[in-house]
Design a protein around this motif. Structure first.
Motif, PDB file in Angstrom:
ATOM      1  N   ALA A  79       8.147  -3.519  18.846  1.00 13.56           N
ATOM      2  CA  ALA A  79       6.998  -3.673  19.625  1.00 13.56           C
ATOM      3  C   ALA A  79       6.040  -2.730  19.143  1.00 13.56           C
ATOM      4  O   ALA A  79       4.558  -3.138  19.233  1.00 13.56           O
ATOM      5  CB  ALA A  79       7.348  -3.365  21.104  1.00 13.56           C
ATOM      6  N   THR A  80       6.244  -1.753  18.613  1.00 16.31           N
ATOM      7  CA  THR A  80       5.068  -0.990  17.984  1.00 16.31           C
ATOM      8  C   THR A  80       4.351  -1.181  16.659  1.00 16.31           C
ATOM      9  O   THR A  80       3.563  -0.675  16.048  1.00 16.31           O
ATOM     10  CB  THR A  80       5.675   0.766  17.638  1.00 16.31           C
ATOM     11  OG1 THR A  80       6.662   0.596  17.032  1.00 16.31           O
ATOM     12  CG2 THR A  80       6.083   1.315  19.008  1.00 16.31           C
ATOM     13  N   VAL A  81       5.204  -2.305  16.006  1.00 18.08           N
ATOM     14  CA  VAL A  81       4.513  -2.872  14.645  1.00 18.08           C
ATOM     15  C   VAL A  81       2.897  -3.143  15.103  1.00 18.08           C
ATOM     16  O   VAL A  81       2.244  -3.018  14.213  1.00 18.08           O
ATOM     17  CB  VAL A  81       5.455  -4.025  14.493  1.00 18.08           C
ATOM     18  CG1 VAL A  81       4.742  -4.562  13.042  1.00 18.08           C
ATOM     19  CG2 VAL A  81       6.647  -3.399  13.878  1.00 18.08           C
ATOM     20  N   GLY A  82       2.849  -3.764  16.176  1.00 16.08           N
ATOM     21  CA  GLY A  82       1.421  -4.187  16.788  1.00 16.08           C
ATOM     22  C   GLY A  82       0.377  -3.097  16.612  1.00 16.08           C
ATOM     23  O   GLY A  82      -0.879  -3.348  16.543  1.00 16.08           O
ATOM     24  N   VAL A  83       0.861  -1.902  16.741  1.00 18.57           N
ATOM     25  CA  VAL A  83      -0.058  -0.600  16.737  1.00 18.57           C
ATOM     26  C   VAL A  83      -0.636  -0.592  15.350  1.00 18.57           C
ATOM     27  O   VAL A  83      -1.834  -0.296  15.088  1.00 18.57           O
ATOM     28  CB  VAL A  83       0.778   0.680  17.322  1.00 18.57           C
ATOM     29  CG1 VAL A  83      -0.482   1.677  17.133  1.00 18.57           C
ATOM     30  CG2 VAL A  83       1.338   0.569  18.575  1.00 18.57           C
ATOM     31  N   GLY A  85      -0.920  -3.131  13.461  1.00 18.18           N
ATOM     32  CA  GLY A  85      -2.071  -4.327  13.272  1.00 18.18           C
ATOM     33  C   GLY A  85      -3.265  -3.794  13.941  1.00 18.18           C
ATOM     34  O   GLY A  85      -4.451  -4.150  13.454  1.00 18.18           O
ATOM     35  N   SER A  86      -3.207  -3.073  14.948  1.00 19.43           N
ATOM     36  CA  SER A  86      -4.614  -2.645  15.524  1.00 19.43           C
ATOM     37  C   SER A  86      -5.267  -1.948  14.710  1.00 19.43           C
ATOM     38  O   SER A  86      -6.588  -1.962  14.657  1.00 19.43           O
ATOM     39  CB  SER A  86      -4.014  -2.074  16.898  1.00 19.43           C
ATOM     40  OG  SER A  86      -5.270  -1.484  17.493  1.00 19.43           O
ATOM     41  N   SER A 122      -9.501  -5.132  19.542  1.00 18.43           N
ATOM     42  CA  SER A 122      -8.488  -4.648  18.578  1.00 18.43           C
ATOM     43  C   SER A 122      -7.586  -3.572  19.256  1.00 18.43           C
ATOM     44  O   SER A 122      -6.470  -3.430  19.282  1.00 18.43           O
ATOM     45  CB  SER A 122      -9.045  -4.543  17.369  1.00 18.43           C
ATOM     46  OG  SER A 122      -7.856  -3.972  16.342  1.00 18.43           O
ATOM     47  N   GLU A 123      -8.177  -2.550  19.714  1.00 17.78           N
ATOM     48  CA  GLU A 123      -7.746  -1.282  20.552  1.00 17.78           C
ATOM     49  C   GLU A 123      -6.868  -1.721  21.388  1.00 17.78           C
ATOM     50  O   GLU A 123      -5.888  -1.259  21.861  1.00 17.78           O
ATOM     51  CB  GLU A 123      -8.639  -0.400  20.699  1.00 17.78           C
ATOM     52  CG  GLU A 123      -8.078   0.819  21.272  1.00 17.78           C
ATOM     53  CD  GLU A 123      -7.616   1.885  20.197  1.00 17.78           C
ATOM     54  OE1 GLU A 123      -6.721   2.584  20.518  1.00 17.78           O
ATOM     55  OE2 GLU A 123      -7.726   1.721  19.214  1.00 17.78           O
ATOM     56  N   MET A 125      -5.044  -4.540  22.334  1.00 15.78           N
ATOM     57  CA  MET A 125      -4.090  -5.327  21.451  1.00 15.78           C
ATOM     58  C   MET A 125      -2.917  -4.044  21.454  1.00 15.78           C
ATOM     59  O   MET A 125      -1.855  -4.186  21.506  1.00 15.78           O
ATOM     60  CB  MET A 125      -4.216  -6.156  20.693  1.00 15.78           C
ATOM     61  CG  MET A 125      -4.966  -7.511  21.077  1.00 15.78           C
ATOM     62  SD  MET A 125      -4.567  -8.092  22.289  1.00 15.78           S
ATOM     63  CE  MET A 125      -2.996  -8.852  21.839  1.00 15.78           C
ATOM     64  N   GLY A 126      -3.411  -3.006  20.631  1.00 15.28           N
ATOM     65  CA  GLY A 126      -2.649  -2.038  20.049  1.00 15.28           C
ATOM     66  C   GLY A 126      -2.029  -1.092  21.360  1.00 15.28           C
ATOM     67  O   GLY A 126      -0.904  -0.961  21.400  1.00 15.28           O
ATOM     68  N   CYS A 129       0.525  -3.262  22.889  1.00 14.92           N
ATOM     69  CA  CYS A 129       1.991  -3.430  21.962  1.00 14.92           C
ATOM     70  C   CYS A 129       2.700  -1.982  22.481  1.00 14.92           C
ATOM     71  O   CYS A 129       3.830  -1.829  22.653  1.00 14.92           O
ATOM     72  CB  CYS A 129       1.795  -3.483  20.661  1.00 14.92           C
ATOM     73  SG  CYS A 129       1.104  -4.898  20.049  1.00 14.92           S
TER      74      CYS A 129
END
Length: 140
Positions: A79-83, A85-86, A122-123, A125-126, A129
Motif C-alpha cells: 500500500a505504501t508504494v503509492g506514496v 507515486g505521489s 497528487s499529495e 493520493m499519497g 495510500c
C-alpha cells in the motif's frame, strides 16, 4: 494439485477430520508432530488428549499469528508504494510548471494555480495510500 490431495488424504489427517478441517492445512501439519509419527507406523507420543489439544492449539495459534502478521506487513508495504507515486507526481507537476513558465511567462499566475491544484491532488493520493497502509497494520 496432487500435493494438496496427498496432504488432505493422509491417514493422520483423516482420523481427526472434524476439528482439523476447520484450520488451514499448513497450520495443521506444522502443529502436529504426532501426524508424522503416525504416518511412519509408530505410536503417538503422549496419551493425554487434553494435553495434546492444548499443545496443538498453542502451536496453531502462534503459526497463524505469524502468518497474519507477515500478511499485514506485506499488505502495508504494497500500500505504501503509492506514496512513491505521489512523490513522482509532485515532481512532474512542478517540473511542468517550470517548463510552462519558461515558455510563456505571462501565464505565471494561471500556471501556478494549476500547479497547486495538481500538487494537492497528487499529495492527497499519497496520503490515502499511507492511510490504507496504517489501516492494514493497526485496524485489522
Amino acid at each position: 494439485m496432487y500435493a494438496c490431495a496427498k496432504f488432505v488424504s493422509a491417514p493422520a489427517l483423516v482420523r481427526n477430520s472434524s476439528r482439523l478441517l476447520c484450520r488451514p492445512v499448513s497450520a495443521s501439519l506444522l502443529s502436529r508432530p504426532e501426524a508424522r509419527i503416525d504416518e511412519l507406523g509408530s505410536t503417538p507420543a503422549p496419551q493425554n488428549a487434553l494435553l495434546q489439544a492444548v499443545r496443538r492449539e498453542f502451536h496453531a495459534s502462534s503459526i497463524s499469528r505469524d502468518i497474519d502478521t507477515a500478511a499485514k506487513f506485506i499488505g502495508a508495504g504494497a500500500a505504501t508504494v503509492g506514496v512513491a507515486g505521489s512523490g513522482a507526481g509532485i515532481g512532474t507537476v512542478f517540473g511542468s510548471l517550470i517548463i510552462g513558465y519558461a515558455r510563456n511567462p505571462s501565464l505565471k499566475q494561471q500556471l501556478f494555480s494549476y500547479a497547486i491544484l495538481g500538487f494537492a491532488l497528487s499529495e492527497a493520493m499519497g496520503l490515502f495510500c499511507l492511510m490504507v497502509a496504517f489501516l492494514i497494520l493497526f485496524a485489522m
